[in-house]
Design a protein around this motif. Structure first.
Motif, PDB file in Angstrom:
ATOM      1  N   ILE A 121      32.643  50.942  59.255  1.00 41.69           N
ATOM      2  CA  ILE A 121      33.620  51.902  59.792  1.00 41.69           C
ATOM      3  C   ILE A 121      35.012  51.602  59.241  1.00 41.69           C
ATOM      4  CG2 ILE A 121      34.801  52.646  61.896  1.00 41.69           C
ATOM      5  CD1 ILE A 121      32.157  52.378  63.361  1.00 41.69           C
ATOM      6  N   ASP A 122      35.386  50.307  59.226  1.00 39.18           N
ATOM      7  CA  ASP A 122      36.690  49.936  58.674  1.00 39.18           C
ATOM      8  C   ASP A 122      36.786  50.317  57.199  1.00 39.18           C
ATOM      9  OD1 ASP A 122      37.379  48.917  61.124  1.00 39.18           O
ATOM     10  OD2 ASP A 122      36.868  46.838  60.623  1.00 39.18           O
ATOM     11  N   MET A 123      35.704  50.112  56.459  1.00 39.04           N
ATOM     12  CA  MET A 123      35.705  50.435  55.036  1.00 39.04           C
ATOM     13  C   MET A 123      35.850  51.938  54.818  1.00 39.04           C
ATOM     14  SD  MET A 123      32.753  49.599  52.195  1.00 39.04           S
ATOM     15  CE  MET A 123      31.638  50.802  52.911  1.00 39.04           C
ATOM     16  N   VAL A 124      35.163  52.731  55.631  1.00 37.71           N
ATOM     17  CA  VAL A 124      35.227  54.188  55.493  1.00 37.71           C
ATOM     18  C   VAL A 124      36.636  54.704  55.769  1.00 37.71           C
ATOM     19  CG1 VAL A 124      34.469  56.354  56.559  1.00 37.71           C
ATOM     20  CG2 VAL A 124      32.790  54.625  55.937  1.00 37.71           C
ATOM     21  N   GLU A 126      39.421  52.964  55.671  1.00 31.37           N
ATOM     22  CA  GLU A 126      40.367  52.404  54.697  1.00 31.37           C
ATOM     23  C   GLU A 126      40.316  53.179  53.382  1.00 31.37           C
ATOM     24  OE1 GLU A 126      41.276  48.155  52.415  1.00 31.37           O
ATOM     25  OE2 GLU A 126      39.784  48.259  54.025  1.00 31.37           O
ATOM     26  N   GLN A 127      39.106  53.505  52.925  1.00 33.64           N
ATOM     27  CA  GLN A 127      38.942  54.226  51.669  1.00 33.64           C
ATOM     28  C   GLN A 127      39.088  55.738  51.837  1.00 33.64           C
ATOM     29  OE1 GLN A 127      35.149  53.025  50.056  1.00 33.64           O
ATOM     30  NE2 GLN A 127      35.821  50.937  49.633  1.00 33.64           N
ATOM     31  N   GLY A 128      38.911  56.216  53.051  1.00 30.98           N
ATOM     32  CA  GLY A 128      38.985  57.655  53.290  1.00 30.98           C
ATOM     33  C   GLY A 128      37.809  58.408  52.709  1.00 30.98           C
ATOM     34  N   ALA A 129      36.679  57.723  52.492  1.00 29.74           N
ATOM     35  CA  ALA A 129      35.488  58.350  51.910  1.00 29.74           C
ATOM     36  C   ALA A 129      34.268  57.524  52.305  1.00 29.74           C
ATOM     37  CB  ALA A 129      35.600  58.432  50.388  1.00 29.74           C
ATOM     38  N   ALA A 182      26.014  60.473  57.021  1.00 29.20           N
ATOM     39  CA  ALA A 182      26.489  61.700  57.662  1.00 29.20           C
ATOM     40  C   ALA A 182      27.261  61.387  58.946  1.00 29.20           C
ATOM     41  CB  ALA A 182      25.314  62.624  57.966  1.00 29.20           C
ATOM     42  N   HIS A 183      26.827  60.360  59.670  1.00 26.71           N
ATOM     43  CA  HIS A 183      27.531  59.964  60.898  1.00 26.71           C
ATOM     44  C   HIS A 183      28.940  59.488  60.569  1.00 26.71           C
ATOM     45  CE1 HIS A 183      28.259  58.152  64.838  1.00 26.71           C
ATOM     46  NE2 HIS A 183      28.581  57.032  64.219  1.00 26.71           N
ATOM     47  N   TYR A 184      29.068  58.671  59.519  1.00 28.29           N
ATOM     48  CA  TYR A 184      30.395  58.190  59.120  1.00 28.29           C
ATOM     49  C   TYR A 184      31.266  59.340  58.627  1.00 28.29           C
ATOM     50  CZ  TYR A 184      28.682  53.372  59.415  1.00 28.29           C
ATOM     51  OH  TYR A 184      28.183  52.177  59.848  1.00 28.29           O
ATOM     52  N   ALA A 185      30.663  60.287  57.902  1.00 31.80           N
ATOM     53  CA  ALA A 185      31.419  61.445  57.417  1.00 31.80           C
ATOM     54  C   ALA A 185      31.953  62.269  58.590  1.00 31.80           C
ATOM     55  CB  ALA A 185      30.537  62.303  56.514  1.00 31.80           C
ATOM     56  N   GLU A 186      31.167  62.401  59.644  1.00 27.33           N
ATOM     57  CA  GLU A 186      31.614  63.139  60.832  1.00 27.33           C
ATOM     58  C   GLU A 186      32.768  62.424  61.522  1.00 27.33           C
ATOM     59  OE1 GLU A 186      29.713  64.931  64.999  1.00 27.33           O
ATOM     60  OE2 GLU A 186      28.475  63.779  63.601  1.00 27.33           O
ATOM     61  N   SER A 191      38.629  62.242  62.607  1.00 25.97           N
ATOM     62  CA  SER A 191      39.896  61.506  62.565  1.00 25.97           C
ATOM     63  C   SER A 191      40.958  62.288  61.805  1.00 25.97           C
ATOM     64  CB  SER A 191      39.699  60.141  61.926  1.00 25.97           C
ATOM     65  OG  SER A 191      39.388  60.267  60.547  1.00 25.97           O
ATOM     66  N   LYS A 192      40.542  63.012  60.750  1.00 27.39           N
ATOM     67  CA  LYS A 192      41.491  63.815  59.988  1.00 27.39           C
ATOM     68  C   LYS A 192      41.979  65.001  60.808  1.00 27.39           C
ATOM     69  CE  LYS A 192      39.756  62.625  55.382  1.00 27.39           C
ATOM     70  NZ  LYS A 192      39.103  63.143  54.144  1.00 27.39           N
ATOM     71  N   ILE A 193      41.070  65.609  61.589  1.00 33.24           N
ATOM     72  CA  ILE A 193      41.453  66.738  62.433  1.00 33.24           C
ATOM     73  C   ILE A 193      42.464  66.301  63.486  1.00 33.24           C
ATOM     74  CG2 ILE A 193      40.600  68.359  64.166  1.00 33.24           C
ATOM     75  CD1 ILE A 193      37.981  68.491  62.577  1.00 33.24           C
ATOM     76  N   VAL A 194      42.268  65.106  64.040  1.00 34.49           N
ATOM     77  CA  VAL A 194      43.205  64.595  65.046  1.00 34.49           C
ATOM     78  C   VAL A 194      44.529  64.222  64.395  1.00 34.49           C
ATOM     79  CG1 VAL A 194      43.598  62.725  66.682  1.00 34.49           C
ATOM     80  CG2 VAL A 194      41.350  63.800  66.554  1.00 34.49           C
ATOM     81  N   ALA A 195      44.475  63.715  63.164  1.00 39.10           N
ATOM     82  CA  ALA A 195      45.691  63.243  62.495  1.00 39.10           C
ATOM     83  C   ALA A 195      46.561  64.389  62.000  1.00 39.10           C
ATOM     84  CB  ALA A 195      45.326  62.338  61.330  1.00 39.10           C
TER      85      ALA A 195
END
Length: 247
Positions: A121-124, A126-129, A182-186, A191-195
């Protein structure tokens, strides 16, 4: 939100050991539920199974394993597992001589599942992907195999085809134990929608501050211009000398 303990009771540990022997090549994972019951997901079984932290009677383990055995039989009819074929010897059914090593590696990964998930999760974020998840897991698997082989006595060289078979078997379990890409992508999209609203609010606030600064600068310039244009009187420049009787 209630925190869930990651420690397991003696009874739950017995359930986990018994499941490892029962499910065979089927992948499974477990976690603590909100009520600290053990929540178990088995590959091919549609619904998770639960067991408490302490048994209600002496036959609790036997009854639970009987229930799981029936669920696995039903899953084998509905979702039979694919017959594995070893790349090194494709004409024969897959019988891996390194099954004990694979089981040990999968067991260790299952024990570290929560920490591995946190790292991913931290890696996702941090990288945004999510592109690096597969590569990260392959690196983890190869490192685990190398470590296991280094601890074996009289270990022999493994051909690339055998190594690929071992990696494929372990990867099958790891992908079931850890969340899907797919779970990480969701999670990332949420997080982007909230940000976005926060970013828009910050931009609006920045624009308002810039407008206030520009208005203040304009007012200051106008004051300076007025002061420069106002003529000084002679009294402001020269003071008339006072006489002695004047106070």
């Amino acid at each position: 939100m209630a925190t869930v303990s990651r420690t397991y009771s003696a009874y739950q540990k017995k359930v986990i050991r018994s499941l490892s022997k029962l499910v065979g090549s089927r992948a499974f994972r477990y976690e603590k539920a909100q009520n600290n019951h053990l929540k178990i997901h088995i590959e091919g079984v549609d619904k998770p199974v639960f067991t408490s932290s302490t048994p209600s009677d002496c036959k609790a383990l036997e009854n639970f394993m009987s229930q799981v055995r029936g669920m696995i039989r039903a899953a084998e009819k509905q979702h039979p597992l694919e017959v594995k074929v070893c790349e090194a010897n494709p004409k024969q059914p897959h019988v891996c001589s390194h099954e004990k090593m694979i089981t040990s590696i999968v067991k260790n990964i299952r024990l570290m599942a929560a920490d591995l998930q946190d790292k991913e999760i931290d890696m996702v974020f941090e990288q945004g992907a999510v592109d690096g998840i597969s590569e990260h897991r392959q690196t983890l698997i190869k490192k685990a195999i190398t470590t296991a082989l280094s601890h074996r006595k009289g270990g022999r060289y493994l051909t690339p085809s055998v190594m690929r078979c071992i990696e494929k078997d372990i990867s099958h379990h790891v992908d079931f134990i850890l969340p899907t890409v797919a779970h990480y992508a969701e999670l990332l999209s949420k997080s982007k929608i909230v940000a976005e609203p926060k970013q828009e609010a910050a931009e609006v606030q920045s624009v308002e501050l810039d407008a206030e600064c520009e208005e203040q600068e304009s007012n200051d310039k106008e004051m300076i211009t007025i002061e420069e244009k106002t003529p000084l009187s002679l009294n402001d420049v020269f003071q008339r000398p006072q006489k002695q009787d004047e106070t």
